[in-house]
Design an enzyme around this catalytic site. Structure first.
Site, PDB file in Angstrom:
ATOM      1  N   GLY A 227       1.955   3.113   2.246  1.00 10.46           N
ATOM      2  CA  GLY A 227       2.966   3.101   3.428  1.00 10.46           C
ATOM      3  C   GLY A 227       4.208   2.420   2.720  1.00 10.46           C
ATOM      4  N   HIS A 228       3.978   1.093   2.046  1.00  6.17           N
ATOM      5  CA  HIS A 228       5.103   0.459   1.596  1.00  6.17           C
ATOM      6  C   HIS A 228       5.822   1.370   0.621  1.00  6.17           C
ATOM      7  CE1 HIS A 228       2.593  -2.881   3.074  1.00  6.17           C
ATOM      8  NE2 HIS A 228       3.764  -3.224   3.710  1.00  6.17           N
TER       9      HIS A 228
ATOM     10  N   SER B  53      -2.552   0.588   6.910  1.00  4.87           N
ATOM     11  CA  SER B  53      -1.797  -0.642   7.255  1.00  4.87           C
ATOM     12  C   SER B  53      -2.578  -1.612   6.488  1.00  4.87           C
ATOM     13  CB  SER B  53      -2.148  -1.048   8.802  1.00  4.87           C
ATOM     14  OG  SER B  53      -2.237  -2.274   9.018  1.00  4.87           O
ATOM     15  N   SER B  54      -1.921  -2.737   6.211  1.00  5.98           N
ATOM     16  CA  SER B  54      -2.527  -4.161   5.504  1.00  5.98           C
ATOM     17  C   SER B  54      -3.798  -4.489   6.204  1.00  5.98           C
ATOM     18  CB  SER B  54      -1.720  -5.193   4.985  1.00  5.98           C
ATOM     19  OG  SER B  54      -0.436  -4.935   4.569  1.00  5.98           O
TER      20      SER B  54
ATOM     21  N   HIS C 221       0.721  -1.324  -0.063  1.00  8.68           N
ATOM     22  CA  HIS C 221      -0.064   0.063  -0.083  1.00  8.68           C
ATOM     23  C   HIS C 221       0.808   1.206   0.047  1.00  8.68           C
ATOM     24  CE1 HIS C 221       0.931   0.124   4.240  1.00  8.68           C
ATOM     25  NE2 HIS C 221       0.612  -1.050   4.438  1.00  8.68           N
TER      26      HIS C 221
ATOM     27  N   ASP D 241       5.566   0.725  12.771  1.00 13.21           N
ATOM     28  CA  ASP D 241       6.026  -0.189  13.729  1.00 13.21           C
ATOM     29  C   ASP D 241       7.346   0.250  14.596  1.00 13.21           C
ATOM     30  OD1 ASP D 241       3.987  -2.437  12.635  1.00 13.21           O
ATOM     31  OD2 ASP D 241       4.907  -1.448  10.742  1.00 13.21           O
TER      32      ASP D 241
HETATM   33  P1  AMP Z   1       4.533  -5.007   6.580  1.00  5.59           P
HETATM   34  O1  AMP Z   1       4.394  -5.385   5.244  1.00  5.59           O
HETATM   35  O2  AMP Z   1       3.430  -4.795   7.321  1.00  5.59           O
HETATM   36  O3  AMP Z   1       5.450  -5.982   7.537  1.00  5.59           O
HETATM   37  O4  AMP Z   1       5.349  -3.524   6.508  1.00  5.59           O
HETATM   38  C1  AMP Z   1       6.597  -3.644   5.813  1.00  5.59           C
HETATM   39  C2  AMP Z   1       7.304  -2.157   6.278  1.00  5.59           C
HETATM   40  O5  AMP Z   1       6.501  -1.277   5.772  1.00  5.59           O
HETATM   41  C3  AMP Z   1       7.735  -2.130   7.893  1.00  5.59           C
HETATM   42  O6  AMP Z   1       8.619  -1.572   7.876  1.00  5.59           O
HETATM   43  C4  AMP Z   1       6.381  -1.295   8.010  1.00  5.59           C
HETATM   44  O7  AMP Z   1       6.802  -0.453   9.109  1.00  5.59           O
HETATM   45  C5  AMP Z   1       6.386  -0.264   6.923  1.00  5.59           C
HETATM   46  N1  AMP Z   1       5.162   0.199   6.822  1.00  5.59           N
HETATM   47  C6  AMP Z   1       3.754  -0.211   6.895  1.00  5.59           C
HETATM   48  N2  AMP Z   1       2.642   0.583   6.978  1.00  5.59           N
HETATM   49  C7  AMP Z   1       3.288   1.611   6.845  1.00  5.59           C
HETATM   50  C8  AMP Z   1       2.811   3.031   6.889  1.00  5.59           C
HETATM   51  N3  AMP Z   1       1.707   3.332   7.139  1.00  5.59           N
HETATM   52  N4  AMP Z   1       3.670   4.197   6.816  1.00  5.59           N
HETATM   53  C9  AMP Z   1       5.076   3.802   6.837  1.00  5.59           C
HETATM   54  N5  AMP Z   1       5.585   2.533   6.638  1.00  5.59           N
HETATM   55  C10 AMP Z   1       4.904   1.462   6.851  1.00  5.59           C
END
Ligand code: AMP
Length: 298
Positions: free
Chosen positions: A44-45, A194-195, A42, A159
C-alpha cells in the site's frame, strides 16, 4: 517522466535537515513530493511512493511513529518497526530522501502548540473511537509540511477520514501543498493491506475477510438501487458480526465532511472499524466509484 534515483536515499534526521534538503531541490528548480508514513512499509505504501516518484522530480518518504496520534491504551509500543527493510524498499523504488526523526527531534521538550480538528470531521467515527487521534495527526502532518514544504503530499484512501482531515487542514492553513489521495491497495482476497494485519493469527486473518465481503455486499445492494444508508450499514454490520467481529462503527458519510447521510448517493463512502481479537482494522469503499473489493458471496 522523472528518472528514478538508483542510489540509497539520503537520510535526514531533523526538521531543519529536511527543510535544507527541500530548499536545495527547489533552488535547483526541482519539484518535491512527500509521502508521510509510520514505516513497516508494504504494498500500500509502495503504491503511494511509486505515484510520488512518477509525479515529482524528488521524493522524500517520512518514517515516524508519532506518539501524539496514539491513545494511552493503543499500540504505540508494539507498532511494527522495520527500518532496514523500509530503507531497502525506498532504494528499490528510487526515493531520494528518507526523513527518519527521533521523537525528541519532532517534539522538543516544552512543546505546547496543539491543533484542534473540530466538528464531525475530527470528532465523529474514528475521532470518537480514538479521542485526540486527529489532533495528533494534524500536528505531525502540519509539522512535516511546514518543514518539508513539498509541492505535493500523498495519502492513502484506506484512511479516508485522515485524508479528509489532511485535505481540510492543508486548505485551512493555506499550505499551498497539493494533497493527492491514492486508491486502497488490497491483498488478492480483498483485505486492505495494513501494517496492523501483521497482528492477525491465520484464523483471524480468515475471519477478517468478512470486511471486504460485507462491503462488497452493500455495494451490490447500492448498485441494485438501495439508497437507505441504514440498510447498507446493516448489511455490512451483519456480515462482520456473523464472523464474530466486534463492530466499532459502520456508517455512510460524505467524503469531505464525514457527516453521516440518511440517503446514500454516489461518491458517499461506507466507512467501518471493527476489532478481531486485539486488532482494530478500518476500511472504506466509495459508492459508485470503487469496484467491489471482492466478488459477491465470497
Ligand atoms: P501508515 O504508515 O499506516 O500511517 O500509512 C501511511 C500512508 O499509507 C497513509 O496515507 C495510509 O493511508 C497509506 N496506506 C496504508 N495502507 C494503505 C493501503 N492498503 N493502500 C493505500 N494506501 C495505504
Amino acid at each position: 517522466m522523472p528518472i528514478p534515483s538508483t542510489e540509497a536515499p539520503e537520510l535526514l534526521a531533523t526538521p531543519s535537515e529536511l527543510r535544507s534538503w527541500s530548499a536545495r531541490c527547489h533552488a535547483a528548480g526541482l519539484s518535491v513530493g512527500m509521502v508521510p508514513t509510520m514505516g513497516a512499509l508494504h504494498a500500500g505504501h509502495r503504491a503511494l511512493i511509486e505515484r510520488a516518484v512518477a509525479d515529482n522530480d524528488r521524493v522524500v518518504v517520512t518514517i515516524f511513529v508519532s506518539p501524539a496520534q496514539f491513545g494511552p491504551r493503543e499500540d504505540f509500543a508494539r507498532y511494527p518497526r522495520t527500518l532496514d527493510a523500509d530503507l531497502s524498499l525506498l532504494g528499490d523504488v528510487g526515493v531520494h530522501a528518507a526523513f527518519v526523526p527521533s521523537v525528541e527531534a519532532m517534539y522538543p521538550p516544552g512543546l505546547v502548540t496543539r491543533l484542534d480538528i473540530s466538528g464531525p470531521l475530527g470528532e465523529r467515527l474514528e475521532g470518537a473511537s480514538r479521542p485526540g487521534h486527529f489532533n495528533g495527526v494534524a500536528l505531525v502532518v502540519t509539522k512535516l509540511l511546514v518543514a518539508g514544504l513539498p509541492d505535493r503530499a500523498y495519502f492513502g484512501q484506506k484512511d479516508a477520514q485522515q485524508c479528509a482531515v489532511v485535505r481540510r487542514l492543508a486548505r485551512d492553513l493555506d499550505t499551498g501543498v497539493e494533497i493527492v489521495v491514492c486508491p486502497t491497495v488490497r491483498d488478492t482476497d480483498g483485505l486492505a493491506i495494513s501494517s496492523r494485519n501483521l497482528y492477525l493469527s491465520p484464523e483471524e486473518r480468515m475471519r477478517a475477510l468478512a470486511i471486504p465481503s460485507g462491503l462488497a455486499e452493500a455495494m451490490a445492494q447500492f448498485d441494485a438501487g438501495e439508497r437507505h444508508s441504514s440498510a447498507l450499514a446493516t448489511t455490512v454490520r451483519s456480515c462482520l458480526e456473523n464472523k464474530g467481529l466486534d463492530v466499532d462503527y459502520v456508517a455512510v458519510v460524505k467524503a469531505d465532511t464525514f457527516s453521516e447521510v440518511e440517503t446514500a448517493a454516489p461518491t458517499n463512502q461506507i466507512v467501518l472499524a471493527a476489532r478481531i481479537g486485539n486488532t482494530r482494522l478500518i476500511d472504506v469503499v466509495r459508492l459508485g466509484v470503487d469496484t467491489a473489493p471482492v466478488g459477491r458471496g465470497v
